[in-house]
Design an enzyme around this catalytic site. Sequence first.
Site, PDB file in Angstrom:
ATOM      1  N   HIS A   1      11.592   9.997  -3.403  1.00  0.00           N
ATOM      2  CA  HIS A   1      10.393  10.589  -3.429  1.00  0.00           C
ATOM      3  C   HIS A   1       9.815  10.885  -2.119  1.00  0.00           C
ATOM      4  O   HIS A   1       9.277   9.898  -1.590  1.00  0.00           O
ATOM      5  CB  HIS A   1       9.285   9.703  -4.162  1.00  0.00           C
ATOM      6  CG  HIS A   1       9.899   9.242  -5.507  1.00  0.00           C
ATOM      7  ND1 HIS A   1       9.797  10.081  -6.761  1.00  0.00           N
ATOM      8  CD2 HIS A   1      10.451   7.989  -5.808  1.00  0.00           C
ATOM      9  CE1 HIS A   1      10.117   9.174  -7.720  1.00  0.00           C
ATOM     10  NE2 HIS A   1      10.707   8.162  -7.207  1.00  0.00           N
ATOM     11  N   HIS A  16      17.428   2.534 -10.883  1.00  0.00           N
ATOM     12  CA  HIS A  16      17.212   1.131 -10.955  1.00  0.00           C
ATOM     13  C   HIS A  16      18.098   0.260 -11.896  1.00  0.00           C
ATOM     14  O   HIS A  16      19.143  -0.401 -11.704  1.00  0.00           O
ATOM     15  CB  HIS A  16      15.906   0.757 -11.198  1.00  0.00           C
ATOM     16  CG  HIS A  16      14.907   1.618 -10.377  1.00  0.00           C
ATOM     17  ND1 HIS A  16      14.738   1.230  -8.805  1.00  0.00           N
ATOM     18  CD2 HIS A  16      13.890   2.350 -10.516  1.00  0.00           C
ATOM     19  CE1 HIS A  16      13.931   1.991  -8.337  1.00  0.00           C
ATOM     20  NE2 HIS A  16      13.253   2.848  -9.142  1.00  0.00           N
ATOM     21  N   GLN A  26       6.373   9.762  -0.612  1.00  0.00           N
ATOM     22  CA  GLN A  26       6.013   8.104  -0.572  1.00  0.00           C
ATOM     23  C   GLN A  26       6.333   7.531   0.785  1.00  0.00           C
ATOM     24  O   GLN A  26       5.910   6.614   1.161  1.00  0.00           O
ATOM     25  CB  GLN A  26       6.772   7.497  -1.695  1.00  0.00           C
ATOM     26  CG  GLN A  26       6.202   7.790  -3.070  1.00  0.00           C
ATOM     27  CD  GLN A  26       7.076   7.223  -4.237  1.00  0.00           C
ATOM     28  OE1 GLN A  26       7.645   6.219  -4.150  1.00  0.00           O
ATOM     29  NE2 GLN A  26       6.768   7.359  -5.609  1.00  0.00           N
ATOM     30  N   HIS A  38      10.979  11.667 -16.613  1.00  0.00           N
ATOM     31  CA  HIS A  38      10.421  10.421 -15.631  1.00  0.00           C
ATOM     32  C   HIS A  38      10.836   9.150 -15.945  1.00  0.00           C
ATOM     33  O   HIS A  38      11.363   8.117 -15.280  1.00  0.00           O
ATOM     34  CB  HIS A  38       8.914  10.417 -15.505  1.00  0.00           C
ATOM     35  CG  HIS A  38       8.574   9.426 -14.385  1.00  0.00           C
ATOM     36  ND1 HIS A  38       8.073   8.291 -14.909  1.00  0.00           N
ATOM     37  CD2 HIS A  38       8.197   9.476 -13.120  1.00  0.00           C
ATOM     38  CE1 HIS A  38       7.776   7.528 -13.693  1.00  0.00           C
ATOM     39  NE2 HIS A  38       7.500   8.214 -12.612  1.00  0.00           N
ATOM     40  N   ARG A  52       1.809   1.014  -7.523  1.00  0.00           N
ATOM     41  CA  ARG A  52       1.705   2.338  -8.161  1.00  0.00           C
ATOM     42  C   ARG A  52       0.506   2.928  -8.146  1.00  0.00           C
ATOM     43  O   ARG A  52       0.374   4.062  -8.074  1.00  0.00           O
ATOM     44  CB  ARG A  52       2.182   2.079  -9.751  1.00  0.00           C
ATOM     45  CG  ARG A  52       2.245   3.197 -10.721  1.00  0.00           C
ATOM     46  CD  ARG A  52       2.734   2.898 -11.913  1.00  0.00           C
ATOM     47  NE  ARG A  52       2.865   3.915 -12.767  1.00  0.00           N
ATOM     48  CZ  ARG A  52       1.954   4.484 -13.685  1.00  0.00           C
ATOM     49  NH1 ARG A  52       0.650   3.584 -13.548  1.00  0.00           N
ATOM     50  NH2 ARG A  52       2.142   5.301 -14.621  1.00  0.00           N
ATOM     51  N   HIS A  56      14.281   7.173 -14.801  1.00  0.00           N
ATOM     52  CA  HIS A  56      13.833   5.579 -14.157  1.00  0.00           C
ATOM     53  C   HIS A  56      14.110   4.771 -15.366  1.00  0.00           C
ATOM     54  O   HIS A  56      13.454   5.121 -16.417  1.00  0.00           O
ATOM     55  CB  HIS A  56      12.516   5.544 -13.778  1.00  0.00           C
ATOM     56  CG  HIS A  56      12.164   6.322 -12.496  1.00  0.00           C
ATOM     57  ND1 HIS A  56      11.148   7.327 -12.309  1.00  0.00           N
ATOM     58  CD2 HIS A  56      12.391   5.910 -11.109  1.00  0.00           C
ATOM     59  CE1 HIS A  56      10.960   7.413 -11.200  1.00  0.00           C
ATOM     60  NE2 HIS A  56      11.865   6.954 -10.426  1.00  0.00           N
ATOM     61  N   GLU A  95      13.227  -0.834 -14.328  1.00  0.00           N
ATOM     62  CA  GLU A  95      12.752  -1.391 -12.997  1.00  0.00           C
ATOM     63  C   GLU A  95      11.890  -2.646 -13.157  1.00  0.00           C
ATOM     64  O   GLU A  95      11.998  -3.562 -12.217  1.00  0.00           O
ATOM     65  CB  GLU A  95      12.126  -0.181 -12.448  1.00  0.00           C
ATOM     66  CG  GLU A  95      11.468  -0.715 -10.996  1.00  0.00           C
ATOM     67  CD  GLU A  95      11.028   0.845 -10.102  1.00  0.00           C
ATOM     68  OE1 GLU A  95      10.604   1.663 -10.884  1.00  0.00           O
ATOM     69  OE2 GLU A  95      10.746   0.480  -8.847  1.00  0.00           O
ATOM     70  N   ASP A  98      14.693   6.271  -2.374  1.00  0.00           N
ATOM     71  CA  ASP A  98      13.525   6.027  -3.364  1.00  0.00           C
ATOM     72  C   ASP A  98      12.130   6.132  -2.533  1.00  0.00           C
ATOM     73  O   ASP A  98      11.461   7.444  -2.174  1.00  0.00           O
ATOM     74  CB  ASP A  98      13.684   4.763  -4.147  1.00  0.00           C
ATOM     75  CG  ASP A  98      12.894   4.703  -5.286  1.00  0.00           C
ATOM     76  OD1 ASP A  98      11.847   5.616  -5.588  1.00  0.00           O
ATOM     77  OD2 ASP A  98      12.658   3.648  -5.945  1.00  0.00           O
TER      78      ASP A  98
HETATM   79 ZN    ZN Z   1      11.730   6.538  -8.310  1.00  0.00          ZN
END
Ligand code: ZN
Length: 334
Positions: free
Chosen positions: A16, A200, A19, A136, A35, A163, A166, A251
Site C-alpha cells: 500500500h 498475513h 502508507q 479486501h 488503522r 487479507h 491478521e 505492505d
Molecule cells: Zn495490506
Amino acid sequence: MADTFQLPGFVDAHCHAFQRALRGRAEGSDFWAWRDAMLQLARGQSPSQVRHEYVAVYEELRHAGYTAVGEFHYLGLEEAFAAAEAAAEAEIEIVLLYVAYARGGIERFRQKSVVDYLEQLESLRASGARVGIAPHSVRACPRDWLEELGAYAHSHDLPLHVHADEQPREIEECVADHGLRPVELLAETGCLSPRTTIVHATHADGRELDLLAEAGARICACPTTESNLGDGFLPISRVLHRGIGLCIGSDSNVRIDPFEELRELDGIARRQTGRRDILSVDDLLSIGSDEGAASLGLEAWPTIEIDAAHEQLRGVGEPLRALVHSCSADVVVR
Ligand SMILES: [Zn+2]
C-alpha cells in the site's frame, strides 16, 4: 569494470504505497488505533497526489531491489490509473490488485455492487494494466460478493489476493457472523485456488492451513509490517510442513528492504523452532522472487545487480548466504 553479480529481482507481492507517509508518526496504541490514522491518511488522497508520491515510493522499492510490485489498491479508480502511471515512471512492473470493498472502511473505498466493481476492474484491464481480484477482507465483503469474485477470478484466470487472519478480533467477528473462520469462509465461497494469495494468515489455525495446502494457495507474509503493527508471528514451520507457498510484501512500507523481510521470516522460524535450517538460502531467495511473481501471475520481471565489492560482502565465503543473512538493500546497485 564494476564487480557485480545478477539475481532475479525481488517481488513485492503486497504494497500500500500511500502508507509510506505514516512512518515516523505516532500511530496509536494497537492495530485498530493505527488503522484510524491510516484511514485518515487514505481519506485525503487524490489522483495527482498518488501520481506524484507513488513514484517516490516505487523508486525506493526499485532501489531496494524490488522489480515488481502488487499494489493492493483501495483508493478508487482514478487513483489506480495514477498508480499504474507512477509505476511506469519508476520502471517497476506493477499488478493492480484492485480492491472490492462493500462495507465499513470509508466511503471512497466502496463500490455499490460487484457489477460496479467488475466494470472498474475491466476499465483498468482495457487500459493494458495487469490486474488481480482483491476482496479486501471477509470484514469488507459479504458472502455473496466473495462467491462472485471467486467465480470471476476463476473464469478469467486472475490472481485473487485477500487479507485474512491478521488480527484475532477479525477472526472472532467472522466466527460470530458466519460460524466459520476467515479462511474457512474463503474456501466455502470458492475463493481458494492456486491463484489465491492470503495476505498475513498470522493467526491461521491448523484447519485453515490445511485448506490452503489442499487448494494450492499461497501466503504473503509482510514481516516488518506485522512486527510494527503487533500482529503476531506467522507459524512458519507449520506452513512449510504443509508445503504452502510463501511470498513477501512490504505492505505498509514502514521499511523497504527485501533482505530484511526475508531475514525476519527466517528469524521467526529459528526462534519458533530452535533450529537454524528451517529455511535454506534457496528457499529464502525463491520466497523473495519467483513465489511472489507466481502469486501475481507474472512470468517475467527484471533482474537486479548486486555490488560484490560492497563492504557488507567483504571477505565472505558464500555471497548468497551472506546476502540473505547479513546484508541490507544497500548492496543493490542503483
Ligand atoms: Zn495490506
